[in-house]
Scaffold this active site. Structure first.
Site, short mmCIF file in Angstrom:
data_model
loop_
_atom_site.label_atom_id
_atom_site.label_comp_id
_atom_site.label_asym_id
_atom_site.label_seq_id
_atom_site.Cartn_x
_atom_site.Cartn_y
_atom_site.Cartn_z
N ASP A 16 0.86 -1.16 0.00
CA ASP A 16 0.00 0.00 0.00
C ASP A 16 0.91 1.22 0.00
O ASP A 16 1.77 1.36 0.85
CB ASP A 16 -0.88 -0.02 1.24
CG ASP A 16 -1.69 1.24 1.43
OD1 ASP A 16 -1.99 1.92 0.43
OD2 ASP A 16 -2.02 1.56 2.57
N ASP A 18 0.21 4.67 0.27
CA ASP A 18 -0.04 5.74 1.23
C ASP A 18 0.38 5.34 2.64
O ASP A 18 -0.01 4.31 3.14
CB ASP A 18 -1.52 6.11 1.24
CG ASP A 18 -1.97 6.78 -0.04
OD1 ASP A 18 -1.11 7.09 -0.88
OD2 ASP A 18 -3.17 7.02 -0.20
#
Length: 57
Positions: A16, A18
């Site tokens: 991921d 972010d």
């Protein structure tokens, strides 16, 4: 890339992006460009805390 390198010598990393790969929430940064960060950031924060689900956010 040097000619002697083979594809089998490379690996794959998936994550991921972010707050994992980068230290910001991309959605908030896009909202900042659209001048709506103040409206979007609280929703992002609540979703990250698990207070609202993805579809609702």
């Amino acid at each position: 890339m040097p000619e002697k390198r083979r594809l089998r010598e490379f690996g794959l990393v998936a994550m991921d992006m972010d707050s994992t790969l980068i230290a910001v929430e991309t959605l908030d940064e896009i909202a900042d460009l659209a001048v709506i960060r103040e409206q979007v950031a609280p929703i992002t924060e609540a979703a990250m805390r698990g207070e609202i689900d993805f579809a609702r956010a």
